[in-house]
Design an enzyme around this catalytic site. Structure first.
Site, short mmCIF file in Angstrom:
data_model
loop_
_atom_site.label_atom_id
_atom_site.label_comp_id
_atom_site.label_asym_id
_atom_site.label_seq_id
_atom_site.Cartn_x
_atom_site.Cartn_y
_atom_site.Cartn_z
N SER A 269 7.51 -6.57 -7.65
CA SER A 269 6.43 -7.03 -8.53
C SER A 269 6.84 -8.26 -9.33
O SER A 269 8.02 -8.57 -9.49
CB SER A 269 6.05 -5.91 -9.50
N1 SAH Z 1 8.58 -0.96 -8.13
C1 SAH Z 1 8.96 -1.81 -7.02
C2 SAH Z 1 7.78 -2.46 -6.31
C3 SAH Z 1 7.03 -1.46 -5.55
S1 SAH Z 1 5.99 -2.00 -4.24
C4 SAH Z 1 9.97 -2.84 -7.43
O1 SAH Z 1 10.34 -2.91 -8.61
O2 SAH Z 1 10.46 -3.55 -6.54
C5 SAH Z 1 5.24 -0.42 -3.95
C6 SAH Z 1 6.12 0.59 -3.29
O3 SAH Z 1 5.39 1.80 -3.24
C7 SAH Z 1 6.48 0.26 -1.85
O4 SAH Z 1 7.87 0.19 -1.71
C8 SAH Z 1 5.89 1.40 -1.04
O5 SAH Z 1 6.70 1.82 0.04
C9 SAH Z 1 5.78 2.50 -2.08
N2 SAH Z 1 4.80 3.55 -1.80
C10 SAH Z 1 3.53 3.44 -1.33
N3 SAH Z 1 2.97 4.67 -1.19
C11 SAH Z 1 3.92 5.58 -1.58
C12 SAH Z 1 3.96 6.99 -1.67
N4 SAH Z 1 2.93 7.77 -1.34
N5 SAH Z 1 5.10 7.57 -2.11
C13 SAH Z 1 6.16 6.83 -2.46
N6 SAH Z 1 6.19 5.48 -2.41
C14 SAH Z 1 5.08 4.86 -1.97
#
Ligand code: SAH
Length: 215
Positions: free
Chosen positions: A61
């Protein structure tokens, strides 16, 4: 001033100009080196206030959004925090500076493994990272004082609301995955749930089940 110090100053300036004022949050953002959470082509853009691609088609992000979400979550030194969507591990690292313990889950084991390696290399010992479908939360560790979702869902997932302690706060992007979403702050009280809309955001969708590589 050396280039690294100048980059850091610009980074913090950009956070302040986005309205981040909480000192504890700014200190955490200053301490955690975003460059450690980005590999390959985009490494040299780590200090720009922009989201960047990471493995598994996901994104790290934008720093100002990380800071604003962290501020909204109002993490306390004794807080037990759950983050859904480990991604690069950057947001979890910021939370780990402010909380007692952080549980973070991602549906891609590859991302979880890479994030664990960075936490270890950076000597961060209060984050526990799991590969799991975060839409179900982490019942065996519940309840949580704070829950942060970094992937968007159409509604706040019921299991997560259930795993939030009374007095607890959950921050999450709500909306369709291909549209602009709203960042929502949910506070759980004795009487029920309190919803506050914070701002427009854009996140990758919260998907059900584990990533392909795990099945
Ligand atoms: N917080 C992260 C950015 C996250 S991007 C950072 O600091 O880099 C969103 C993430 O959510 C992705 O890696 C994706 O794989 C995850 N995601 C999506 N659906 C999910 C679910 N049901 N359970 C766990 N993770 C999930």
């Amino acid at each position: 001033m050396d280039p690294a110090a100048e980059r850091k100053m610009q980074f913090l300036f950009s956070l302040r100009s986005h309205g981040v004022t909480n000192k504890r949050v700014l200190t955490a953002m200053e301490k955690v080196d975003r460059g450690k959470y980005i590999r390959g082509t985009f490494e040299d853009r780590a200090y720009e206030d922009t989201p960047l691609p990471i493995a598994c088609g996901q994104t790290i992000s934008q720093p100002s959004i990380v800071a604003l979400m962290t501020e909204a979550l109002d993490v306390q030194p004794r807080s037990k925090v759950l983050e859904i969507g480990t991604g690069s591990g950057y947001q979890a690292a910021i939370l780990s500076q402010l909380a007692r313990r952080v549980y973070t889950v991602d549906r891609h084991s590859r991302l979880v493994k890479a994030a664990r390696q960075v936490f270890e290399a950076e000597d961060i010992s209060n984050i526990i990272a799991f590969t799991a479908d975060g839409s179900r939360g982490l019942p065996e560790q519940a309840p949580f004082d704070r829950i942060l979702l970094t992937a968007a869902s159409e509604d706040p997932p019921g299991p997560l609301l259930a795993q939030l302690r009374i007095g607890g706060i959950m921050v999450l992007p709500v909306g369709q995955s291909d549209a602009v979403q709203t960042l929502v702050k949910v506070t759980k009280t004795e009487e029920g749930l309190d919803y506050q809309e914070l701002r427009a955001v854009r996140f990758v969708p919260l998907l059900e089940g584990l990533g392909k590589e795990n099945t």
